[in-house]
Design an enzyme around this catalytic site. Structure first.
Site, mmCIF file in Angstrom:
data_model
loop_
_atom_site.group_PDB
_atom_site.id
_atom_site.type_symbol
_atom_site.label_atom_id
_atom_site.label_comp_id
_atom_site.label_asym_id
_atom_site.label_seq_id
_atom_site.Cartn_x
_atom_site.Cartn_y
_atom_site.Cartn_z
ATOM 1 N N THR A 1 -14.441 -5.427 -1.851
ATOM 2 C CA THR A 1 -15.514 -6.016 -2.651
ATOM 3 C C THR A 1 -15.364 -5.781 -4.148
ATOM 4 O OG1 THR A 1 -16.764 -3.973 -2.439
ATOM 5 C CG2 THR A 1 -17.210 -5.689 -0.792
ATOM 6 N N HIS B 1 -23.382 -3.505 -29.844
ATOM 7 C CA HIS B 1 -22.596 -3.219 -28.634
ATOM 8 C C HIS B 1 -21.947 -1.839 -28.720
ATOM 9 C CE1 HIS B 1 -23.420 -7.046 -27.015
ATOM 10 N NE2 HIS B 1 -22.708 -7.720 -27.894
ATOM 11 N N HIS C 1 -18.941 -7.761 -24.539
ATOM 12 C CA HIS C 1 -20.141 -6.929 -24.714
ATOM 13 C C HIS C 1 -19.941 -5.478 -24.285
ATOM 14 C CE1 HIS C 1 -23.374 -10.349 -24.885
ATOM 15 N NE2 HIS C 1 -22.320 -10.603 -25.645
ATOM 16 N N ASP D 1 -6.801 -0.557 -2.708
ATOM 17 C CA ASP D 1 -6.756 0.075 -1.388
ATOM 18 C C ASP D 1 -6.095 -0.915 -0.421
ATOM 19 O OD1 ASP D 1 -8.707 -1.795 -0.728
ATOM 20 O OD2 ASP D 1 -10.211 -0.327 -0.106
ATOM 21 N N CYS E 1 -10.377 -3.712 -4.276
ATOM 22 C CA CYS E 1 -10.683 -3.296 -2.905
ATOM 23 C C CYS E 1 -11.334 -4.499 -2.226
ATOM 24 C CB CYS E 1 -11.546 -2.033 -2.869
ATOM 25 S SG CYS E 1 -13.221 -2.199 -3.506
#
Ligand code: RB5
Length: 145
Positions: free
Chosen positions: A70, A137, A101, A11, A68
């Site tokens: 965060t 996994h 994982h 963004d 973005c």
């Protein structure tokens, strides 16, 4: 050049870091698919999480990078799509485990949280680390969908 295509999007808050990471991804020998945004003008992160998620689902890209402020909003939007496992990573350890994982197919980065060098290190680890591919996994990843 290797056979992996990396779709990348951000963004407005992640635009500058996206442009820096594009060059880095190219230098590492990956093909690049830029899904925007193309300026610092305000946009909505779900549109860009969706664009990268859909490019992976459609097979136009193998891995994705989302940025973005965060890493959180854009990862939430990508994770709404079946088969997408987007992981917010802010250090090399989370980037490595996201691959080993979780078989994450998208790394999400926060441009307001980490600097360019850490972002490059995370990306390098993310793109070069294989999934562990063990039964435990695989079973857990299958349950996600
Ligand atoms: C935009 O200001 C900001 O909210 C966005 O980039 C992101 O951090 C949302 O999760």
């Amino acid at each position: 050049m290797n056979n992996i295509t990396v779709a990348i999007a951000a963004d407005h808050a992640g635009y500058i870091l996206k442009e820096e990471l594009k060059k880095y991804v190219g230098d590492l020998g990956y093909e690049l698919l830029d899904c925007g945004t193309n300026s610092q003008e305000s946009v909505d992160y779900p549109d860009f999480g969706k664009a990268v998620a859909e490019s992976i689902i459609a097979g136009r890209a193998n891995r994705g990078v989302l940025i973005c402020g965060t890493g959180i909003g854009i990862s939430i939007s990508a994770n709404r799509h079946q088969g997408i496992r987007a992981a917010v990573c802010h250090d090399m350890t989370t980037a490595r485990y996201a691959r080993e994982h979780n078989d994450a197919n998208i790394i999400a980065l926060g441009s307001r949280i980490i600097g360019t060098s850490v972002a490059k290190d995370c990306l390098h680890i993310f793109l070069s680390t294989p999934f562990e591919n063990t039964e435990r996994h695989l079973k857990r990843i299958t349950k996600l969908d």
